[in-house]
Enzyme design. Structure first.
Site, PDB file in Angstrom:
ATOM      1  CB  SER A 143      -0.855   0.008   1.273  1.00 25.83           C
ATOM      2  OG  SER A 143      -1.453   1.281   1.460  1.00 25.83           O
ATOM      3  CE1 TYR A 156      -4.347  -2.248   4.696  1.00 26.36           C
ATOM      4  CE2 TYR A 156      -3.491  -0.019   4.479  1.00 26.36           C
ATOM      5  CZ  TYR A 156      -3.957  -1.190   3.896  1.00 26.36           C
ATOM      6  OH  TYR A 156      -4.033  -1.282   2.532  1.00 26.36           O
TER       7      TYR A 156
HETATM    8  C1  BGC Z   1      -6.207   1.697   2.366  1.00 28.37           C
HETATM    9  C2  BGC Z   1      -7.414   2.559   2.164  1.00 28.37           C
HETATM   10  C3  BGC Z   1      -7.023   3.997   1.849  1.00 28.37           C
HETATM   11  C4  BGC Z   1      -6.003   4.032   0.745  1.00 28.37           C
HETATM   12  C5  BGC Z   1      -5.496   5.440   0.423  1.00 28.37           C
HETATM   13  C6  BGC Z   1      -5.272   1.870   1.205  1.00 28.37           C
HETATM   14  O1  BGC Z   1      -4.127   1.094   1.394  1.00 28.37           O
HETATM   15  O2  BGC Z   1      -6.610   0.345   2.462  1.00 28.37           O
HETATM   16  O3  BGC Z   1      -8.224   2.515   3.316  1.00 28.37           O
HETATM   17  O4  BGC Z   1      -8.158   4.737   1.440  1.00 28.37           O
HETATM   18  O5  BGC Z   1      -4.906   3.222   1.078  1.00 28.37           O
HETATM   19  O6  BGC Z   1      -5.059   6.117   1.551  1.00 28.37           O
END
Ligand code: BGC
Length: 255
Positions: A143, A156
């Site tokens: 991410s 996360y």
């Molecule tokens: C997350 C989302 C978030 C996005 C942008 C992703 O990795 O799961 O919740 O909206 O990143 O910030």
């Protein structure tokens, strides 16, 4: 076709970005292994879609937070298609809680499903690649939050930060075996993980305003990059991250 005859395992392959990866890889000739925990019917209907389009896919019940089940997924690839070529560590969850309100149970769950699964999935795949003797590829769907804070989603972020260093460190360790590891770091993507944001017009307005391209990504836009990385056309990439975020990490109000 870019992935003709390659066997690809996708954790969390029955929804969101994982599902898009399965469909895009199958369309390029790959054989797929897809896991399920709670919903075998979602995996079964996805397998049917792959087969109806002329592809090959099998399902397996697996808890990706269990090292043993990850080994079973790799074994399923070998038993069904004779070998493993690509592991996509895609499974992921988030709690949308901050430091002060994240329970120990939630922290452990997020770390187990996001990071521990990528760690032991990579270990299982790497052992299989070494036994095959021809290298291999591990892709982690990370991410932008592997390096960019998301206040209010801290477990996360911690898990994705761990995946960032997993790819750097294991990528270096495994180079001598011809095994490559690459992170794919999406920004905001239209998937179930973002359903609560998408159903709130006010939040969507703020999110879209923060993205230079002005919109969320479609899962297919992440999957297409995964297909490219898994093809022979990215052979010199390892121990690094490819960001696909519509520019969100560079966004600035310019004030
Ligand atoms: C997350 C989302 C978030 C996005 C942008 C992703 O990795 O799961 O919740 O909206 O990143 O910030």
């Amino acid at each position: 076709m870019l992935l003709e005859g390659k066997t690809v395992v996708v954790t969390g392959g029955n929804s969101g970005i994982g599902e898009a990866i399965v469909l895009a890889a199958a369309a390029e000739g790959a054989n797929l292994v897809i896991d399920y925990v709670a919903h075998p019917e979602e995996t079964e209907s996805l397998i049917k879609r792959v087969e109806d389009a002329g592809g090959r896919a099998v399902g397996i019940e697996a808890d990706v937070s269990s090292s043993g089940d990850l080994h079973a997924m790799v074994q399923k690839a070998v038993d069904s298609f004779g070998r493993l070529d690509v592991l996509v560590n895609n499974a992921g969850i988030e709690t949308r809680t901050g430091l002060l309100d994240t329970s120990e149970e939630d922290f452990e769950k997020v770390l187990a499903i996001n990071m521990k699964s990528a760690f032991f999935g990579s270990q299982a795949a790497a052992k299989q690649f070494i036994a095959q003797g021809e290298g291999g590829l591990i892709l982690n769907i990370s991410s932008v939050h592997e390096e960019w804070p998301m206040p209010g989603n801290i477990a996360y972020c911690v898990s994705k930060g761990g995946i960032r260093m997993l790819t750097r460190t294991a990528g270096v360790e495994l180079g001598e075996h011809g095994i490559r590891m690459v992170n794919v770091a999406p920004g905001a993507v239209s998937t179930p993980i973002n359903a609560s944001t998408e159903s709130d017009p006010e939040k969507m307005k703020r999110l879209e305003a923060a993205i230079p391209l002005g919109r969320m990504a479609e899962p297919r836009e992440i999957a297409d990059v995964v297909v490219f990385l898994a093809s022979g056309k990215a052979a010199y990439m390892t121990a690094t991250t490819v960001t696909i975020d519509g520019g969100i990490m560079q966004g600035s109000v310019g004030l």
